[in-house]
Design a protein around this motif. Structure first.
Motif, PDB file in Angstrom:
ATOM      1  N   ARG A  83       0.554  -1.515   0.197  1.00  0.00           N
ATOM      2  CA  ARG A  83       0.079  -0.081  -0.072  1.00  0.00           C
ATOM      3  C   ARG A  83       0.717   1.283  -0.049  1.00  0.00           C
ATOM      4  O   ARG A  83       1.277   1.290   0.841  1.00  0.00           O
ATOM      5  N   LEU A  84       0.629   1.951  -0.694  1.00  0.00           N
ATOM      6  CA  LEU A  84       1.469   3.346  -1.124  1.00  0.00           C
ATOM      7  C   LEU A  84       0.601   4.509  -0.608  1.00  0.00           C
ATOM      8  O   LEU A  84      -0.667   4.507  -1.291  1.00  0.00           O
ATOM      9  N   GLU A  85       0.094   5.092   0.082  1.00  0.00           N
ATOM     10  CA  GLU A  85      -0.198   6.594   0.367  1.00  0.00           C
ATOM     11  C   GLU A  85       0.419   7.435   0.459  1.00  0.00           C
ATOM     12  O   GLU A  85       1.194   8.237   0.763  1.00  0.00           O
ATOM     13  N   TYR A  86      -0.553   8.910   0.437  1.00  0.00           N
ATOM     14  CA  TYR A  86       0.687   9.494  -0.033  1.00  0.00           C
ATOM     15  C   TYR A  86      -0.147  10.920   0.932  1.00  0.00           C
ATOM     16  O   TYR A  86      -1.952  10.514   0.500  1.00  0.00           O
ATOM     17  N   TYR A  87       0.076  12.517   1.284  1.00  0.00           N
ATOM     18  CA  TYR A  87      -0.685  12.750   2.042  1.00  0.00           C
ATOM     19  C   TYR A  87       0.196  14.588   1.956  1.00  0.00           C
ATOM     20  O   TYR A  87       1.262  14.027   2.048  1.00  0.00           O
ATOM     21  N   LYS A  88      -0.505  15.551   2.387  1.00  0.00           N
ATOM     22  CA  LYS A  88      -0.211  16.944   2.473  1.00  0.00           C
ATOM     23  C   LYS A  88       0.753  17.114   2.298  1.00  0.00           C
ATOM     24  O   LYS A  88       2.265  18.163   2.353  1.00  0.00           O
ATOM     25  N   ASP A  89       1.133  16.961   3.495  1.00  0.00           N
ATOM     26  CA  ASP A  89       2.228  17.350   4.818  1.00  0.00           C
ATOM     27  C   ASP A  89       2.581  15.900   5.775  1.00  0.00           C
ATOM     28  O   ASP A  89       1.741  15.412   6.157  1.00  0.00           O
ATOM     29  N   GLY A  90       3.715  15.972   6.757  1.00  0.00           N
ATOM     30  CA  GLY A  90       4.214  14.963   7.587  1.00  0.00           C
ATOM     31  C   GLY A  90       4.902  16.224   9.088  1.00  0.00           C
ATOM     32  O   GLY A  90       5.412  16.358   7.874  1.00  0.00           O
ATOM     33  N   ARG A  91       4.952  15.522   9.319  1.00  0.00           N
ATOM     34  CA  ARG A  91       6.070  16.115  10.298  1.00  0.00           C
ATOM     35  C   ARG A  91       6.395  15.083  11.771  1.00  0.00           C
ATOM     36  O   ARG A  91       5.454  14.434  12.026  1.00  0.00           O
ATOM     37  N   GLU A  92       7.521  15.144  11.802  1.00  0.00           N
ATOM     38  CA  GLU A  92       7.431  14.451  12.934  1.00  0.00           C
ATOM     39  C   GLU A  92       8.350  12.733  12.456  1.00  0.00           C
ATOM     40  O   GLU A  92       7.697  12.329  13.270  1.00  0.00           O
ATOM     41  N   GLY A  93       8.815  12.439  11.198  1.00  0.00           N
ATOM     42  CA  GLY A  93       7.856  11.277  10.764  1.00  0.00           C
ATOM     43  C   GLY A  93       7.316  10.906  10.384  1.00  0.00           C
ATOM     44  O   GLY A  93       6.650   9.765  10.618  1.00  0.00           O
ATOM     45  N   ARG A  94       5.617  11.466  10.245  1.00  0.00           N
ATOM     46  CA  ARG A  94       3.796  11.197  10.789  1.00  0.00           C
ATOM     47  C   ARG A  94       3.712  12.065   9.699  1.00  0.00           C
ATOM     48  O   ARG A  94       3.770  13.107   9.608  1.00  0.00           O
ATOM     49  N   PRO A  95       2.760  11.249   9.335  1.00  0.00           N
ATOM     50  CA  PRO A  95       1.570  11.482   7.816  1.00  0.00           C
ATOM     51  C   PRO A  95       0.191  12.544   8.894  1.00  0.00           C
ATOM     52  O   PRO A  95       0.401  12.487   9.858  1.00  0.00           O
ATOM     53  N   LEU A  96       0.235  14.261   8.329  1.00  0.00           N
ATOM     54  CA  LEU A  96      -0.618  14.573   9.182  1.00  0.00           C
ATOM     55  C   LEU A  96      -2.122  14.466   8.100  1.00  0.00           C
ATOM     56  O   LEU A  96      -1.652  14.912   7.005  1.00  0.00           O
ATOM     57  N   GLY A  97      -2.927  14.505   9.059  1.00  0.00           N
ATOM     58  CA  GLY A  97      -4.324  14.112   8.074  1.00  0.00           C
ATOM     59  C   GLY A  97      -5.107  12.925   7.070  1.00  0.00           C
ATOM     60  O   GLY A  97      -4.132  12.553   7.457  1.00  0.00           O
ATOM     61  N   ALA A  98      -5.548  13.702   6.228  1.00  0.00           N
ATOM     62  CA  ALA A  98      -6.617  12.533   5.562  1.00  0.00           C
ATOM     63  C   ALA A  98      -5.215  12.307   4.468  1.00  0.00           C
ATOM     64  O   ALA A  98      -4.986  13.118   3.778  1.00  0.00           O
ATOM     65  N   ALA A  99      -5.297  11.191   4.189  1.00  0.00           N
ATOM     66  CA  ALA A  99      -4.352  10.583   3.021  1.00  0.00           C
ATOM     67  C   ALA A  99      -5.214  11.549   1.680  1.00  0.00           C
ATOM     68  O   ALA A  99      -6.417  11.134   1.962  1.00  0.00           O
ATOM     69  N   CYS A 100      -4.459  12.164   0.816  1.00  0.00           N
ATOM     70  CA  CYS A 100      -4.812  12.554  -1.265  1.00  0.00           C
ATOM     71  C   CYS A 100      -4.903  11.529  -1.555  1.00  0.00           C
ATOM     72  O   CYS A 100      -5.365  11.896  -3.154  1.00  0.00           O
ATOM     73  N   GLY A 101      -4.357  10.522  -1.229  1.00  0.00           N
ATOM     74  CA  GLY A 101      -4.174   8.798  -2.578  1.00  0.00           C
ATOM     75  C   GLY A 101      -3.711   8.278  -1.922  1.00  0.00           C
ATOM     76  O   GLY A 101      -2.762   8.185  -1.068  1.00  0.00           O
TER      77      GLY A 101
END
Length: 178
Positions: A83-101
């Motif tokens: 599974r490959l997910e991507y997010y608009k932003d991430g901090r401290e090695g963790r994704p922020l918010g919902a996946a945008c894809g």
């Protein structure tokens, strides 16, 4: 779970326009909606996470131009799939918010090209900077090419090793020619 946070770049080549997932208020490319995993579920084993650039899936509404977008990616395993997910932003090695894809990629049919040329993807850059993930939409059988661009040679080596450990079709001779 290895702590492998890195800077990276990613890209996606498609002529289709963005689809929408109205249930979650998030836009996805139609091929990205092949995942049967619940949205937001973390894969069994996160093998790589970090920033990359991806070549835009959609087109600018004004100019019709595709471009590179920096996103935070999470790559993990889930049974016979990755599974490959991507997010608009991430901090401290963790994704922020919902996946945008997100993509669910079959480990046996997905192909990885660790040193793509412009024969593999028209936007491929210098050797040691890009990786191309070639996969098929399960419903239509249509081929898609996701181009990832790394910021450093070290990031490229690290992601190449992770993808080689997941997928069985890596650097096939046929993927380096037309």
């Amino acid at each position: 779970m290895p702590d492998t946070v890195s800077r990276m770049t990613t890209s996606f080549l498609s002529d289709d326009s963005m689809g929408s997932n109205s249930d979650k208020g998030v836009s996805f490319h139609p091929a990205c909606r092949t995942s049967s995993l619940p949205h937001g579920e973390v894969p069994d084993g996160v093998l790589y996470q970090g920033f990359m650039e991806k070549y835009s899936i959609g087109r600018s509404s004004l100019l019709g131009v595709k471009n590179w977008k920096r996103r935070f990616f999470v790559i993990g395993s889930y049974g016979p799939y990755a599974r490959l997910e991507y997010y608009k932003d991430g901090r401290e090695g963790r994704p922020l918010g919902a996946a945008c894809g997100d993509l669910q990629l079959d480990r046996h049919t997905t192909r990885i090209v660790t040193h793509p040329s412009t024969l593999t993807h028209e936007k491929a850059g210098p050797i040691g900077q890009n990786i191309c993930i070639i996969f098929y939409d399960r419903e239509t059988g249509r081929e898609f090419r996701l181009l990832l661009r790394m910021e450093s040679r070290e990031d490229h080596i690290q992601l190449s090793q992770v993808l080689t450990s997941i997928f069985s079709k890596v650097d096939l001779p046929s993927d380096y020619s037309c």
